[in-house]
Enzyme design. Sequence first.
Site, mmCIF file in Angstrom:
data_model
loop_
_atom_site.group_PDB
_atom_site.id
_atom_site.type_symbol
_atom_site.label_atom_id
_atom_site.label_comp_id
_atom_site.label_asym_id
_atom_site.label_seq_id
_atom_site.Cartn_x
_atom_site.Cartn_y
_atom_site.Cartn_z
ATOM 1 C CB SER A 193 9.797 90.698 43.705
ATOM 2 O OG SER A 193 8.830 91.075 42.771
ATOM 3 C CE1 TYR B 158 8.968 86.473 40.627
ATOM 4 C CE2 TYR B 158 11.012 87.478 39.901
ATOM 5 C CZ TYR B 158 9.892 87.484 40.700
ATOM 6 O OH TYR B 158 9.728 88.497 41.593
ATOM 7 C CB VAL C 65 12.159 94.445 38.632
ATOM 8 C CG1 VAL C 65 11.621 93.241 37.924
ATOM 9 C CG2 VAL C 65 11.085 95.207 39.350
HETATM 10 N N1 GLN Z 1 6.486 95.674 41.738
HETATM 11 C C1 GLN Z 1 6.975 94.799 40.705
HETATM 12 C C2 GLN Z 1 5.828 94.326 39.846
HETATM 13 O O1 GLN Z 1 4.809 94.047 40.376
HETATM 14 C C3 GLN Z 1 7.693 93.647 41.311
HETATM 15 C C4 GLN Z 1 8.233 92.673 40.286
HETATM 16 C C5 GLN Z 1 9.587 92.118 40.623
HETATM 17 O O2 GLN Z 1 10.333 92.677 41.437
HETATM 18 N N2 GLN Z 1 9.944 91.045 39.972
HETATM 19 O O3 GLN Z 1 5.902 94.233 38.646
#
Ligand code: GLN
Length: 309
Positions: free
Chosen positions: A64, A243, A261
């Site tokens: 993300s 978030y 993530v």
């Molecule tokens: N590619 C991940 C997803 O869409 C990105 C989420 C994240 O990094 N928080 O779930």
Amino acid sequence: MSDIARIVSEIAEEMRQRPDRGDVATYIPQLARVDPNAFGIAVVDAAGNVAAAGDCEVPFSIQSISKVFTLTLALGKVGEGLWTRVGREPSGSPFNSVVQLEYEHGIPRNPFINAGAIAVTDVILSGHQPREALGEILRFMQFLSDDRSIYIDEAVAKSEKATGFRNIALANYMKSFGVLENPVDFTLGVYFHHCAIAMSCRQLAMAGRFLAMHGFNPTTGCPVVPDGRARRINAIMLTCGHYDGSGEFAYRVGLPGKSGVGGGILAVAPGKASIAVWSPGLDATGNSHLGRIALERLTKAMGWSIFGA
Ligand code: GLN
């Protein structure tokens, strides 16, 4: 050794030894294979000096964090009109939440939750083939980092495509409200691939310099975005970058930051430095556990919190 270099190596050593490492994300199977003991940190200051330690040269999945750069590109393409497609308020919900979308008629709360980032990707994609849009995003990262070796990890992209049911649901739901212009498959294909860009802490800290330096790319001396836009992207990173952990991150670290993530965090100390940290274990809000602790240590030692030393 400069003060920053000493502090950065102390932090890396301390983080290497800590037993509490959080949990590596497993919902994207390929991410579950990463070594939970990895830790990297890189800081680029206003003069261009780099202080880096630990696994600072190891490429990891930025996930993300890519959303900061796709937001920058989408604002460059459609300007403030972007805000008719996506909001800019903190969500207070997990990054992949579905409920909020229904209440808000398919308009995602902000560009950093998954739904919002998918809508932003759709904006970049319009008028292009998926391959062209993805090429543009990758080249932007290479340009900002001044490093052509940055690549997309196809195995991670494939892995997410095979298991990304929640994102597929979010995208279809937005499509039903007319929020996405392109075929859902195309938009998601570009989204999964830009999340799968692999970069090291050093490359990522380099890429974040324009946000710390009033929109300028110090290598070329040319503006990447106007000053006011860098300021606003930083504001959204501060309020939405972690978030439902954004409040806690502002409270403890006091800098605009964006997590992924994969365990990375890009943080911006305006006028002072661009910082990247990586530790794959996550906390309950899906943000890097030790990454946040390392940044808290760094901002405290350097007096870099935007809220005062
Ligand atoms: N590619 C991940 C997803 O869409 C990105 C989420 C994240 O990094 N928080 O779930």
